[in-house]
Write a protein that holds these residues in place. Structure first.
Motif, mmCIF file in Angstrom:
data_model
loop_
_atom_site.group_PDB
_atom_site.id
_atom_site.type_symbol
_atom_site.label_atom_id
_atom_site.label_comp_id
_atom_site.label_asym_id
_atom_site.label_seq_id
_atom_site.Cartn_x
_atom_site.Cartn_y
_atom_site.Cartn_z
ATOM 1 N N GLY A 69 9.901 -13.618 4.296
ATOM 2 C CA GLY A 69 10.753 -12.685 3.330
ATOM 3 C C GLY A 69 8.854 -11.883 2.927
ATOM 4 N N ALA A 70 8.963 -10.671 1.779
ATOM 5 C CA ALA A 70 8.133 -10.042 1.206
ATOM 6 C C ALA A 70 7.693 -10.292 0.885
ATOM 7 N N LYS A 71 6.421 -11.537 0.691
ATOM 8 C CA LYS A 71 6.475 -12.416 -0.288
ATOM 9 C C LYS A 71 4.694 -13.827 0.478
ATOM 10 N N THR A 72 3.639 -13.509 0.241
ATOM 11 C CA THR A 72 2.401 -13.987 0.874
ATOM 12 C C THR A 72 1.776 -14.546 -0.161
ATOM 13 N N ILE A 121 5.681 -7.604 -1.789
ATOM 14 C CA ILE A 121 5.337 -6.580 -1.195
ATOM 15 C C ILE A 121 5.935 -5.755 -1.287
ATOM 16 N N LYS A 122 5.846 -4.855 -2.680
ATOM 17 C CA LYS A 122 7.145 -4.122 -2.887
ATOM 18 C C LYS A 122 6.902 -2.681 -2.488
ATOM 19 N N THR A 123 5.558 -2.451 -2.194
ATOM 20 C CA THR A 123 4.923 -0.813 -1.494
ATOM 21 C C THR A 123 3.729 -0.972 -0.293
ATOM 22 N N ALA A 124 3.875 -0.134 1.068
ATOM 23 C CA ALA A 124 3.044 -0.552 1.641
ATOM 24 C C ALA A 124 2.951 1.102 1.963
ATOM 25 N N LEU A 125 1.735 1.229 2.214
ATOM 26 C CA LEU A 125 0.834 2.891 3.075
ATOM 27 C C LEU A 125 0.178 2.010 4.239
ATOM 28 N N ILE A 126 0.731 3.031 4.715
ATOM 29 C CA ILE A 126 0.367 2.755 6.166
ATOM 30 C C ILE A 126 0.208 3.833 7.184
ATOM 31 N N ASN A 137 11.640 -2.667 5.587
ATOM 32 C CA ASN A 137 12.530 -1.563 5.522
ATOM 33 C C ASN A 137 13.601 -2.966 4.302
ATOM 34 N N ALA A 138 14.105 -3.707 4.831
ATOM 35 C CA ALA A 138 14.918 -4.570 4.692
ATOM 36 C C ALA A 138 14.707 -5.882 3.894
ATOM 37 N N GLU A 139 13.104 -5.558 3.585
ATOM 38 C CA GLU A 139 12.897 -6.963 2.433
ATOM 39 C C GLU A 139 12.874 -5.326 1.097
ATOM 40 N N GLY A 140 13.532 -4.274 1.287
ATOM 41 C CA GLY A 140 13.115 -3.646 0.094
ATOM 42 C C GLY A 140 11.846 -3.107 0.008
#
Length: 198
Positions: free
Chosen positions: A165-168, A7-12, A28-31
């Motif tokens: 982390g930011a991986k799925t 996950i690099k970019t999140a639309l919220i 944010n901590a995961e970049g």
């Protein structure tokens, strides 16, 4: 074999902001970079995080009294693009479409608005269009995108982020897609019931 995605970019784009703080802190901590609109963007920035505006991507402002914010090919292209499809990748490059890996939505509170005894005009304004479209797009492209369709799933995502982390994995994303279609199905059923009982 599990297909792991970063996950690099999140639309919220959320109606209710409660419960979002912890999730934003972890992302944010995961970049992870944030992309948002209106009130959600202001909320993210109020917590001290950078947030790119949807308008800066689409070059369109929020129009029609907020009825049209995210409904744009650069947003939906970024969600629906197949990351292993050469044609899709070429078009993303040609049209300057940013890849969106995570979509977090919390829909307008339609049922609560009906229950409050609001006017028909107010109820109709609480029929979410952009949000439900984002949910369906994210869920359709679960092969590449994580879709969080309501605040009820914030804890599920936070748990995943804390573990991996930011991986799925594909199984994670498919579970969120299942939840997403459950949310959209329930939401449309509530709207249908309101129209049917007019």
């Amino acid at each position: 074999m599990a297909e792991t995605k970063q996950i690099k970019t999140a639309l919220i784009s959320v109606f209710h902001k409660d419960g979002l703080e912890e999730l934003l802190a972890k992302l944010n901590a995961e970049g992870v970079r944030f992309l948002s609109t209106g009130g959600t963007q202001k909320f993210i920035e109020s917590l001290g995080y950078e947030c790119r505006t949807v308008e800066s991507v689409t070059t369109y402002p929020s129009i029609l009294g907020g009825r049209v914010k995210t409904l744009h090919p650069k947003i939906f292209g970024g969600i629906l693009a197949r990351r292993e499809n050469e044609g899709d990748l070429e078009q993303m490059k040609a049209y300057d479409i940013p890849a969106i890996d995570l979509v977090i939505v919390d829909l307008y509170p339609f049922e609560q608005t009906v229950a409050s005894g609001a006017s028909d005009a107010d109820i109709i304004e609480k029929i979410d269009i952009g949000g439900i479209s984002l949910i369906r797009a994210g869920a359709k492209n679960f092969k590449d995108v994580v879709i969080v369709p309501s605040k009820a799933e914030y804890a599920l995502l936070l748990d995943l982020l804390n573990k991996k982390g930011a991986k799925t994995d594909i199984e994670d994303r498919k579970l969120f897609a299942e939840r997403a279609f459950g949310v959209s199905s329930h939401y449309d059923t509530a709207i249908h019931a309101w129209f049917a009982h007019e």
